[in-house]
Design an enzyme around this catalytic site. Structure first.
Site, PDB file in Angstrom:
ATOM      1  N   ASN A  49       0.854  22.164  -3.359  1.00  0.00           N
ATOM      2  CA  ASN A  49       0.617  22.961  -2.149  1.00  0.00           C
ATOM      3  C   ASN A  49      -0.868  22.957  -1.800  1.00  0.00           C
ATOM      4  OD1 ASN A  49       1.370  25.002  -4.447  1.00  0.00           O
ATOM      5  ND2 ASN A  49       0.350  26.371  -3.049  1.00  0.00           N
ATOM      6  N   ASP A  50      -1.486  24.078  -1.578  1.00  0.00           N
ATOM      7  CA  ASP A  50      -2.796  24.156  -0.928  1.00  0.00           C
ATOM      8  C   ASP A  50      -3.836  23.159  -1.451  1.00  0.00           C
ATOM      9  OD1 ASP A  50      -1.259  26.430  -0.717  1.00  0.00           O
ATOM     10  OD2 ASP A  50      -2.848  27.818  -1.240  1.00  0.00           O
ATOM     11  N   PRO A  51      -4.593  22.532  -0.529  1.00  0.00           N
ATOM     12  CA  PRO A  51      -5.805  21.817  -0.966  1.00  0.00           C
ATOM     13  C   PRO A  51      -6.805  22.875  -1.424  1.00  0.00           C
ATOM     14  CG  PRO A  51      -5.704  21.901   1.443  1.00  0.00           C
ATOM     15  CD  PRO A  51      -4.433  22.528   0.933  1.00  0.00           C
TER      16      PRO A  51
END
Ligand code: DQQ
Length: 574
Positions: free
Chosen positions: A61-63
């Site tokens: 998921n999130d960078p």
């Protein structure tokens, strides 16, 4: 459908949309106990992307704070090493010299201490004076998801890849404190340094229904004090992954995060947990008072500007000192079911890194894929002055249509046939308009654009297109990336993603760029004014059986002034 019926449906959808969660992609905290530690047996290749960032397997998921340090780009990201759904989260780490070819390293940060035993969630990096990077991240300290802010530093600054990170024992640096909701307190930003000698960060949170950007100050980066008031807040629900940075009003160049002087504005972006979309405002940072005030052309909340009107979340920017630009990374999750993610052994990609800068109007940002992407362009076909009459679709042959970069500029002789724009649609979500006026609904000026990831007989296709309306004193341009017909498979989320484009039509032209990559279509409307990412899973339009068309279903003839399409080569990808 008659127009009155159409308006009723739209009004119904608006009311419905205000009370429910409107994005169908999976959230990042949804726990599937039965799946979260089920390693991939086999990684299914069919819908894996060729040139978008993804690891070899499992969930991402999130960078997490990309950065440029001593000639190397680092991308950290939320990763489940044990399965293809969210859970067991660590900071995975890859390095690159061009943000296109990536080498995987061991996870940089993983649960190991009392202050992050239950999870290492998102955060940011800051380069401290003396060229010393430091990471701030959210640690989960108990099974109830209580959140604190921690730091980590490289174990060895002379390792060019900064492979090992240490989490000193004076963690956590920031506790939720009195009056702060401890289970909604996360994702610290990159710090900026003020003329008063204090560092500042914001942390995303909510107080009841209000999204909060809590501000903290520190002289030494170790001891942080909460400011009396937040940098900004609005009645929108929880703010995740805030990002706050300056943009130049005179140039496309990016600015280092602590720049406060000159002809600049600031951007505050928040990820709205409620909708799983991201919104930003452009405004002024009054640094003596530590208050951010959005301009009156920017609004907080669901009617606000978005980096991307599609499948794009938890994004993060960084200043790339090597090329004086600000780069944006975002996460594009699957639109498939969790059991299908487990079956295919992977889930999630990062979008292509984009350069971001302020539009000349000062009212919105522009975004464009980084120039390094063009090094992957292979076989090229082009078209000039091709007319598209009502009902035409012209195949663009000769490239690998499942893995391509397409740039096209359309022109038209007149705006006269633009359909009337009903004033009651003005407050409407563009997505609702697009879902009722899809690519096959005949119009006046549009719909016209590209049919991407299409099967030969159009059983499947993802159209990316424009439709122009005439409102009382201006034209309204709608851009859609519509997954409704993208796959014969039924149990998928297939939204008609859409955004309005604030563009001057005096020259009677509209341009589009689409990056097509097996299960993603990432599109950039005129000069990067409106961007839309769709995740789709064709069953027929795959690999060599995939086609690309240009089309027009409007009564006004459209001319393809210039079209260039390239097959895209595979970079080194982890
Ligand atoms: N994902 C992280 C959180 C963040 C969320 C957890 C956003 O820190 O708020 O994986 O997708």
């Amino acid at each position: 459908m008659g127009i009155s019926m159409f308006v009723c449906v739209l009004v119904g959808l608006v009311l419905y949309g205000t009370t429910t969660i409107i994005n169908g992609v999976e959230g990042s905290h949804k726990v599937y106990k039965e799946y979260k530690s089920v390693p991939a047996v086999e990684v299914k290749q069919l819908h894996r992307t060729g040139f978008h960032f993804q690891p070899k397997k499992h969930w991402i998921n999130d960078p997490n704070r990309p950065m440029y340090y001593n000639g190397i780009y680092h991308l950290f990201y939320q990763y489940n090493p044990k399965g293809a759904v969210w859970g067991n989260i660590v900071w995975a780490h890859s390095v690159s010299t061009d943000m296109i070819n990536w080498k995987p390293l061991d996870p940089a940060i993983y649960p190991s201490k009392p202050f992050d035993r239950y999870g290492c969630w998102s955060g940011s990096a800051t380069i401290l004076p003396g060229n010393r990077p430091i990471i701030l991240y959210t640690g989960i300290v108990d099974p109830n998801n209580t959140q604190v802010q921690n730091y980590a530093v490289p174990a060895n600054y002379s390792d060019p890849y900064l492979q090992k990170w240490v989490k000193p024992d004076n963690n956590p640096l920031v506790f939720p404190g009195v009056g702060v909701n401890g289970t909604a307190f996360r994702d610290p930003t990159t710090a900026w340094w003020g003329p008063d000698g204090h560092w500042r960060i914001i942390v995303g949170s909510r107080r009841k229904h209000r999204g909060m950007a809590y501000l903290y100050r520190s002289r030494d980066f170790m001891s942080w004090t909460k400011a009396q008031h937040p940098l900004h807040s609005a009645k929108t629900g929880m703010w995740e992954c805030p990002d706050f940075y300056p943009v130049s009003m005179d140039s496309e160049n990016g600015l280092e995060t602590s720049v406060m002087k000159g002809n600049i504005k600031h951007v505050l972006k928040v990820s709205l947990d409620l909708t799983r979309y991201e919104y930003y405002t452009v405004g002024t940072y009054f640094h003596e008072k530590d208050r951010y005030v959005p301009d009156n052309t920017s609004v907080d909340g669901l009617a606000g500007l978005r980096y991307d009107y599609g499948n794009f979340y938890a994004s993060k920017t960084f200043f790339d000192a090597s090329k004086n630009r600000r780069i944006l990374w975002g996460w594009a999750n699957e639109s498939d079911t969790a059991s299908e993610d487990v079956n295919k052994g992977w889930a999630g990609i990062q979008t292509i890194p984009r350069k971001v800068w302020l539009d000349k109007s000062g009212k919105q940002l522009l975004q464009w894929p980084i120039e390094e992407l063009e090094t992957l362009r292979g076989k090229n076909v082009h078209l000039n002055n091709q007319q598209l009459n009502l009902g035409d679709h012209v195949e663009i042959k000769g490239i690998a249509a499942a893995q391509a970069d397409v740039e096209v500029s359309f022109s038209f002789a007149s705006l006269d046939k633009a359909e009337p724009f009903d004033p009651s649609w003005a407050d409407m979500d563009a997505q609702q308009l697009c879902s009722h006026m899809g690519s096959t609904v005949t119009g006046g000026l549009g719909p016209f654009g590209l049919l991407t990831l299409a099967s030969a007989n159009l059983e499947e296709y993802t159209p990316v297109f424009f439709r122009v309306f005439k409102a009382k004193d201006k034209h309204v341009v709608l851009m859609c990336s519509d997954a409704t017909s993208s796959s014969l498979k039924k149990e998928l989320y297939k939204p008609s993603f859409s955004g309005f484009v604030d563009v001057d039509l005096t020259d009677k032209k509209l341009s589009l760029r689409s990056l097509i990559d097996h299960s993603v279509v990432e599109s950039f409307g005129p000069g990067g004014k409106t961007c839309i990412t769709s995740r789709v899973y064709p069953t027929l339009a795959v690999l060599g059986d995939c086609h690309l068309f240009a089309f027009n279903n409007g009564t006004e003839t459209i001319t393809i002034e210039k079209l260039n399409a390239w097959s895209m080569n595979n970079p080194l990808m982890n």
